[in-house]
Motif scaffolding. Structure first.
Motif, short mmCIF file in Angstrom:
data_model
loop_
_atom_site.label_atom_id
_atom_site.label_comp_id
_atom_site.label_asym_id
_atom_site.label_seq_id
_atom_site.Cartn_x
_atom_site.Cartn_y
_atom_site.Cartn_z
N GLU A 1 34.24 68.44 100.28
CA GLU A 1 33.98 67.66 99.07
C GLU A 1 34.13 68.52 97.81
O GLU A 1 34.62 68.03 96.78
CB GLU A 1 32.57 67.06 99.13
CG GLU A 1 32.33 66.03 98.05
CD GLU A 1 31.06 65.23 98.26
OE1 GLU A 1 30.74 64.41 97.37
OE2 GLU A 1 30.40 65.41 99.30
N ILE A 2 33.74 69.77 97.88
CA ILE A 2 33.93 70.66 96.72
C ILE A 2 35.41 70.79 96.40
O ILE A 2 35.83 70.76 95.24
CB ILE A 2 33.30 72.04 96.99
CG1 ILE A 2 31.77 71.92 97.07
CG2 ILE A 2 33.69 73.03 95.90
CD1 ILE A 2 31.08 73.21 97.49
N THR A 3 36.21 70.92 97.44
CA THR A 3 37.66 71.05 97.23
C THR A 3 38.24 69.78 96.63
O THR A 3 39.03 69.84 95.67
CB THR A 3 38.36 71.35 98.58
OG1 THR A 3 37.85 72.58 99.10
CG2 THR A 3 39.86 71.47 98.39
N LEU A 4 37.85 68.62 97.16
CA LEU A 4 38.45 67.36 96.73
C LEU A 4 37.92 66.88 95.38
O LEU A 4 38.69 66.40 94.55
CB LEU A 4 38.20 66.28 97.79
CG LEU A 4 38.79 66.54 99.18
CD1 LEU A 4 38.49 65.38 100.13
CD2 LEU A 4 40.29 66.76 99.10
N ARG A 5 36.60 67.01 95.16
CA ARG A 5 36.01 66.46 93.93
C ARG A 5 36.04 67.42 92.77
O ARG A 5 36.06 67.01 91.61
CB ARG A 5 34.56 66.04 94.20
CG ARG A 5 34.41 64.75 94.98
CD ARG A 5 32.96 64.36 95.14
NE ARG A 5 32.27 64.17 93.87
CZ ARG A 5 30.97 63.88 93.77
NH1 ARG A 5 30.23 63.75 94.87
NH2 ARG A 5 30.41 63.71 92.58
N TRP A 6 36.03 68.73 93.06
CA TRP A 6 35.91 69.71 91.99
C TRP A 6 37.10 70.64 91.89
O TRP A 6 37.15 71.51 91.01
CB TRP A 6 34.62 70.51 92.17
CG TRP A 6 33.41 69.64 92.12
CD1 TRP A 6 32.76 69.09 93.17
CD2 TRP A 6 32.74 69.18 90.94
NE1 TRP A 6 31.71 68.31 92.74
CE2 TRP A 6 31.68 68.35 91.37
CE3 TRP A 6 32.94 69.39 89.57
CZ2 TRP A 6 30.81 67.73 90.47
CZ3 TRP A 6 32.08 68.77 88.68
CH2 TRP A 6 31.03 67.95 89.12
N GLY A 7 38.06 70.48 92.77
CA GLY A 7 39.28 71.27 92.68
C GLY A 7 39.07 72.75 92.92
O GLY A 7 39.92 73.57 92.53
N GLU B 1 19.51 63.88 106.45
CA GLU B 1 20.74 63.44 105.79
C GLU B 1 20.51 63.20 104.30
O GLU B 1 21.27 63.69 103.45
CB GLU B 1 21.25 62.16 106.46
CG GLU B 1 22.55 61.63 105.89
CD GLU B 1 23.73 62.52 106.17
OE1 GLU B 1 24.56 62.70 105.24
OE2 GLU B 1 23.83 63.07 107.28
N GLU B 2 19.47 62.45 103.96
CA GLU B 2 19.22 62.14 102.55
C GLU B 2 18.75 63.38 101.79
O GLU B 2 19.06 63.55 100.61
CB GLU B 2 18.18 61.02 102.43
CG GLU B 2 18.68 59.66 102.91
CD GLU B 2 19.90 59.15 102.12
OE1 GLU B 2 20.05 59.54 100.94
OE2 GLU B 2 20.69 58.37 102.69
N ASP B 3 18.01 64.28 102.44
CA ASP B 3 17.61 65.53 101.79
C ASP B 3 18.84 66.35 101.42
O ASP B 3 18.91 66.94 100.33
CB ASP B 3 16.70 66.35 102.72
CG ASP B 3 15.31 65.74 102.87
OD1 ASP B 3 14.93 64.92 102.02
OD2 ASP B 3 14.62 66.10 103.84
N LYS C 1 22.74 68.22 97.41
CA LYS C 1 24.16 68.31 97.06
C LYS C 1 24.40 67.76 95.65
O LYS C 1 25.19 68.32 94.88
CB LYS C 1 24.99 67.56 98.09
CG LYS C 1 26.49 67.51 97.81
CD LYS C 1 27.26 67.07 99.04
CE LYS C 1 26.92 65.67 99.46
NZ LYS C 1 27.43 64.63 98.52
N ASP C 2 23.73 66.67 95.30
CA ASP C 2 23.86 66.12 93.94
C ASP C 2 23.40 67.14 92.90
O ASP C 2 24.02 67.29 91.84
CB ASP C 2 23.06 64.83 93.82
CG ASP C 2 23.68 63.67 94.58
OD1 ASP C 2 24.89 63.77 94.91
OD2 ASP C 2 22.98 62.68 94.85
N ASN C 3 22.31 67.85 93.20
CA ASN C 3 21.83 68.90 92.28
C ASN C 3 22.83 70.04 92.19
O ASN C 3 23.04 70.62 91.12
CB ASN C 3 20.48 69.42 92.74
CG ASN C 3 19.38 68.38 92.62
OD1 ASN C 3 19.48 67.46 91.81
ND2 ASN C 3 18.34 68.51 93.43
N LEU C 4 23.44 70.39 93.32
CA LEU C 4 24.45 71.43 93.32
C LEU C 4 25.62 71.05 92.42
O LEU C 4 26.10 71.86 91.62
CB LEU C 4 24.94 71.67 94.75
CG LEU C 4 26.12 72.63 94.93
CD1 LEU C 4 25.71 74.06 94.60
CD2 LEU C 4 26.66 72.55 96.37
#
Length: 711
Positions: free
Chosen positions: A116-122, A229-231, A236-239
């Motif tokens: 997700e870091i690769t895809l969403r944040w390049g 999962e939700e934790d 991840k949202d905070n990251l």
């Protein structure tokens, strides 16, 4: 050698005559001496042929497991560096997600996050198994890079097997500077255990001690509340907020960019394929020393210990005779590699539209050099879904949103986006629907195949099948080549839908084998490919391996034992008592023993009752059996911790006599038992809370208190 031959060497005749006097045996003693010399020489020359044969499996101790799988793994293994800073530079990555995982959850989170870091944040991101790199090289990571640690706590505050080397380094290293390291950390744990998330806390303390800089607070997941999962997603949202505000990363529209390829290759023959044999690669040195290779074992006997509407309990005997390199010790674990139910396999093949191509050879290749292929290749779709991927696992909200881009219709895409984005809608949905991948895809679009969903995406994102571990319930002294296990086959209704059943993967796989051996169908109609890949499991066999355990009897049989188990937690104590019976039979003195056992009802699930009563007769006053029943009509509800409290004086007495304490079962039960024992010691000794806690730490450090617990 004849004297005529010696004469060819120009030795004087007088000397030859003198030698001949002594070279020819003249009496009985000479013949004895000559026989000894000849025997010694023959013994020496026959070494390695008739005696002192080399162990044919000796090489396994030195073999690098990653070289055994061929293809991508075997070709690249000898070129891999153990310097993580060098690896980042070679692959052009600027973020590394380290993972330490025992059951696979932390590993799955790491791969999801990196993707997700690769895809969403390049940002060029890679994952790293902590056992694959030298821990000291973390100090060489430049401050232009970021490190993220996702690590689970296993058992009572222990690191996972693949975290062992890093754990040792972080606790023992000195004169280390990590001033350039910028990191974030997320821990997986369970508050039912006393040392909840201890591993990530110790790692973070160690990193900061060496000067590393945490750019956000540590995140912690609590599996006791079913919130892992939700934790993770909240952390991840905070990251990602930190990415935006601290580092100025620009978010882009996430589109799937594969890191590996899955291609059909019809030129391959069936003999070339991996049809479902487990990956024999072990994660890290500690795993290699603690676990045997995976082998095919026969189930020689299976019997029901009890049946109930929601549970079946099995006793299964396995046979090591065909595998001379496998041995076990009393207290070890047996790992079973399961297969997926036929119905779920067929559903997934159908919704993907590849039923007719299930046997076409597939080659899995890494596009990104930092990607590690862990599924044996080449293989096939049917092998992937039967044996390599956890297709029965629930689909998380992240993956549901990702799947929307492959939807065959706009309606299916909209449905998945709502389900993936709306936390409450998702929670309500999974409380009444078992949401694995095949069912989700069929529900979202029942009329069209998901032909745009690439297999590569599934291989990248779905968890891989892992073995399930069972405490061995037999003694290696009594039954050295036939270990047994005790299995609860669980089938649970969903919270808001009693008609929707969720079947335990491995336990129901074993139940199906047991039923097949007795020519009976599975009680819930489940079927499996029981013959296994290439019919390797025909006739009631399983893929399995032995894992060493620290849950061991004392060296001396005179040591008193206090054993506490609930349900199938009785399994290792059956082995302990069996061994003590055997020791007593050969005339050795054995110590006093108390066994606390708990179950629901004495007439329903009191497993091994007849065996325990027989062992009680053999052991006489050396064994005291104390029971606790939580659902016995007409009697007050009792749990094992209640009975431990009631008999606190007797427990303290055996502890004072040098007794060893054992607990096996659920972690919550073990925690309550420890409280009960601590309370008894506190009363008997007049201790304060601090003194009681210090005693508890001391007995565990001396291995006088051992636990084999789960969940």
């Amino acid at each position: 050698m004849a004297l005529s031959q010696l004469s060819q060497w120009n030795i004087p005749p007088e000397l030859l005559q003198e030698v001949s006097k002594y070279a020819t045996p003249t009496g009985f003693a000479d013949y004895i001496a000559l026989a000894i010399l000849v025997g010694t020489g023959a013994t020496f020359l026959s070494r390695g042929i008739l005696w002192d044969k080399p162990d044919p499996y000796h090489h396994l101790a030195f073999e690098r497991p990653q070289l055994k799988n061929g293809g991508q793994l075997g070709a690249n293994a000898n070129r891999e560096t153990r310097n993580i800073a060098q690896k980042l530079e070679e692959t052009g990555k600027n973020i590394v997600v380290f993972w330490g995982s025992q059951s696979g959850t932390a590993e799955g989170f790491a791969h999801r996050l990196a993707r997700e870091i690769t895809l969403r944040w390049g940002q060029e991101t890679m994952t790293a198994d902590l056992s694959d790199y030298d821990p000291a090289t973390i100090a060489e990571i430049p401050d232009s890079n970021l490190a993220i640690f996702i690590v689970s706590t296993y058992g009572e505050g222990d690191p996972s097997d693949n975290t062992a080397d890093f754990w040792s380094w972080i606790n023992k290293a000195d004169a280390v500077s990590l001033a350039n390291l910028r990191y974030a950390a997320f821990g997986l744990g369970n508050s039912n255990y006393k040392f909840y998330n201890r591993v990530i806390d110790v790692i973070a303390e160690g990193l900061e001690k060496f000067g590393a800089n945490a750019f956000m607070p540590i995140g912690r997941a609590n599996d006791a509340e079913g919130a892992t999962e939700e934790d993770f997603m909240a952390w991840k949202d905070n990251l990602f907020t930190c990415f935006r505000t601290q580092f100025g990363f620009q978010e882009v529209e996430a589109k799937y960019i594969p890191t590996l390829m899955v291609d059909e290759d019809e030129s391959l023959e069936p003999i070339d394929l991996h049809n479902g044999e487990p990956n024999n690669q072990l994660d890290g040195h500690k795993s290699a020393t603690q676990s045997s290779p995976v082998r095919t074992l026969s189930i020689t006997n299976s019997r029901e210990l009890f049946t109930a509407s929601d549970r079946n309990c099995l006793h299964m005997d396995l046979d090591l005779s065909s595998q001379p390199d496998l041995t076990y010790k009393t207290g070890d674990h047996l790992a079973i590699w399961p297969g997926n139910p036929d119905a779920e396999v067929e559903l997934l093949l159908q919704v993907l539209g590849i039923s007719s191509r299930r046997n076409i050879p597939l080659i899995i290749r890494a596009i990104d050099s930092a990607t590690k292929i862990t599924i044996p290749t080449p293989t096939s779709a049917i092998a992937l879904f039967r044996h390599y991927l956890e297709i029965c696992a629930p689909v998380n909200r992240d993956n549901i949103r990702d799947l929307a881009q492959f939807a065959p219709t706009p309606e299916a895409k909209a449905y998945l986006m709502k389900l993936g984005q709306d936390k409450e809608f998702y929670a309500d949905f999974i409380n009444c629907t078992h949401l694995n991948l095949g069912r989700l895809l069929q529900l979202a679009c029942p009329d069209q195949a998901w032909s745009n969903l690439p297999l590569a995406y599934l291989v990248e994102t779905m968890p891989h099948i892992r073995p399930r571990y069972y405490s061995i319930s037999s003694s290696s002294v009594v039954s050295p080549r036939k270990p047994s296990i005790t299995v609860i086959a669980s089938t649970n209704p969903l919270q808001d839908n009693a008609n929707e059943l969720v079947h335990g993967v491995t336990s129901n796989y074993l139940l199906a084998i047991s039923q097949h051996l007795h020519s009976q169908p599975h009680p819930h109609g489940l079927t499996y490919h029981l013959n296994g890949p290439s019919d390797a499991l025909e006739g009631g066999k399983v893929f399995a391996h032995i894992r060493r355990s620290k849950f061991k009897l004392p060296i001396t049989s005179k040591t008193p034992l206090i054993m506490v188990g609930a349900g199938t937690g009785l399994a290792p104590f059956r082995a302990f008592l069996s061994e003590r019976c055997q020791v007593q039979k050969i005339g050795k003195e054995i110590g006093q023993m108390i066994l606390f056992f708990g179950c629901r009802n004495p007439n329903e699930d009191f497993i091994y009752r007849e065996e325990l009563e027989e062992m009680q007769k053999v052991l006489g006053d050396k064994l005291r059996l104390v029971t606790a029943f939580s659902r016995d009509e007409g009697s007050p509800r009792k749990y094992v911790q209640d009975r431990v409290s009631e008999l606190g004086d007797d427990v303290v007495k055996l502890i004072d006599e040098g007794g060893s304490f054992y607990v096996c079962g659920r972690a919550g039960m073990a925690r309550e038992v420890e409280k009960a024992v601590g309370g008894a010691m506190k009363i008997a000794k007049g201790w304060s809370d601090d003194e009681t806690n210090n005693w508890s730490k001391a007995v565990k450090k001396k291995n006088k208190w051992q636990e084999d617990v789960w969940g």
